[in-house]
Motif scaffolding. Structure first.
Motif, PDB file in Angstrom:
ATOM      1  N   GLU A 141      -8.552  -2.112  -1.873  1.00 36.22           N
ATOM      2  CA  GLU A 141      -7.859  -3.207  -1.262  1.00 36.22           C
ATOM      3  C   GLU A 141      -7.675  -4.451  -2.180  1.00 36.22           C
ATOM      4  O   GLU A 141      -6.650  -5.216  -2.200  1.00 36.22           O
ATOM      5  CB  GLU A 141      -8.416  -3.689   0.047  1.00 36.22           C
TER       6      GLU A 141
ATOM      7  N   ARG B 189       0.898  -1.117   0.145  1.00 38.94           N
ATOM      8  CA  ARG B 189       0.081  -0.048  -0.075  1.00 38.94           C
ATOM      9  C   ARG B 189       0.764   1.295   0.001  1.00 38.94           C
ATOM     10  O   ARG B 189       0.426   2.198  -0.539  1.00 38.94           O
ATOM     11  CB  ARG B 189      -0.801   0.045   1.090  1.00 38.94           C
TER      12      ARG B 189
ATOM     13  N   LEU C  38      -5.203  -3.837  -4.425  1.00 39.06           N
ATOM     14  CA  LEU C  38      -3.643  -3.902  -3.818  1.00 39.06           C
ATOM     15  C   LEU C  38      -3.284  -5.272  -3.879  1.00 39.06           C
ATOM     16  O   LEU C  38      -2.112  -5.672  -4.123  1.00 39.06           O
ATOM     17  CB  LEU C  38      -3.657  -3.369  -2.663  1.00 39.06           C
TER      18      LEU C  38
END
Ligand SMILES: O=C(O)CCC(=O)C(=O)O
Ligand SMILES: [Fe+2]
Length: 357
Positions: free
Chosen positions: A336, A159, A339
């Motif tokens: 997310e 991240r 990611l």
């Protein structure tokens, strides 16, 4: 793209810089420019990570390969042979000689080191009692610290690596050629590097004397790692390398920093890679190392100035990294999800350095 550099082995000048651009069929980015003052023997230059070798346009998101062959580059060296061997995809190379730090015996850390459990966990690091340090008698100054990240540490560092590219303050290969900000959705395969802190100047081939401060997590990460080895660092610059699956990083020596007596700290997350470390000459023996998500490598002393390279990012299914088993509670969140997709497909490497003595 490979170019044979004919620049002066000593300091680079503007004339050299112009000459380099003329003799190379591609006007290269950071890789070429860093390489040009990185070493006295320079048969190998890094891939161009921002432009197509065919039309010199910024890479489309699907283009990931490193165009390795160069008819001018005829030098056959031990390093080059190792690079070509491990880069091969068909047939895949035999990986049995690749050193896996996770299965090696190492020494433990002196747990009296003054790092609080809170600061370790805020950096995504496991408790010191779980660390091990691997050293090599014939490569004094090379340290491997495998598997240092906690369960959430892997995705946290991915991240950060992506956010550094997106925040608009740091230079990236994408920002060099486009006003469009980097997007994890569209361009994720064309992102190759971000520079932070004292940011390298591609024209002068030097670091400026100052820059914005590095994000605290980077300086702290480097300090914790280096102090566990009994060494010191005041990190002021970082290069983040992004590796889509077919990308590579050519042999080079990192000499641009104004001090070489401070260690360089490298953290890898995402897909595993083969990392080659050689000596100060390209005919010195080369050691292939498997670097997986959460592995840290430190180069200090004589090992600070050795040739090294990344010839391959391992495909899914081949020596899978810990990231493949990663569960993430926030997987419903679109960002997310992206990611996680990114770190299952690509590798990110942070090299945290000190430029100024
Ligand atoms: O990706 C890696 O492991 C190495 C990166 C590197 O050598 C560099 O950025 O100078
Ligand atoms: Fe390097």
């Amino acid at each position: 793209m490979w170019c044979r550099s004919i620049t002066s082995p000593s300091r680079s000048t503007k004339a050299n810089s112009i000459r380099e651009r003329l003799i190379c069929s591609v006007d290269t980015n950071r890789d070429m420019k860093r390489e040009s003052h990185s070493t006295a023997i320079k048969p190998i230059n890094r891939e161009d990570r921002s432009r197509s070798p065919i039309n010199n346009q910024p890479l489309p998101s699907s283009s990931t390969s490193n165009h390795y062959s160069n008819p001018d580059d005829v030098r056959d060296t031990v390093f080059r042979r190792a690079f070509k061997y491990y880069k091969k995809r068909d047939p895949r190379p035999d990986l049995s000689k690749v050193v896996n730090p996770r299965s090696m015996v190492g020494r433990s850390i002196d747990c009296s080191t003054t790092v609080t459990p809170e600061s370790l966990s805020s950096l995504g690091l496991r408790p010191l009692s779980e660390w091990k340090i691997i050293t090599f008698p014939d490569r004094v100054g090379l340290y491997l610290l495998p598997d240092l990240l906690s369960q959430s540490g892997h995705i946290d560092w991915v991240r950060r690596g992506i956010q550094y590219a997106m925040d608009g303050k740091n230079k990236t290969n994408i920002a060099l050629h486009s006003d469009k900000p980097f997007s994890l959705l569209d361009d994720y395969r064309s992102l190759r590097w971000t520079t932070l802190g004292i940011q390298y100047d591609w024209d002068t081939k030097e670091y400026p004397s100052t820059g914005s401060p590095l994000p605290r997590e980077l300086t702290n990460f480097a300090s914790v790692i280096v102090s566990s080895l009994g060494l010191g660092i005041k990190a002021d610059t970082t290069i983040v390398n992004y590796y889509p699956q077919k990308s590579t990083l050519s042999a080079h020596v990192d000499r641009s920093e104004r001090t070489h007596s401070i260690p360089l700290v490298s953290l890898s997350v995402g897909r595993p890679a083969i990392y080659l470390t050689g000596g100060t000459r390209l005919n010195d023996p080369v050691l292939p190392i498997l670097l997986q998500s959460g592995d840290v490598l430190v180069m200090d002393g004589d090992q600070r100035l050795v040739y090294h390279a990344v010839p391959a990012i391992l495909p899914v299914g081949e020596l899978n990294g810990p990231i493949d088993n990663e569960k993430n509670e926030k997987e419903d969140d679109e960002w997310e999800k992206r990611l996680i997709k990114y770190c299952r497909e690509c590798r990110i490497n942070f090299t945290i350095r000190q430029v100024n003595p």
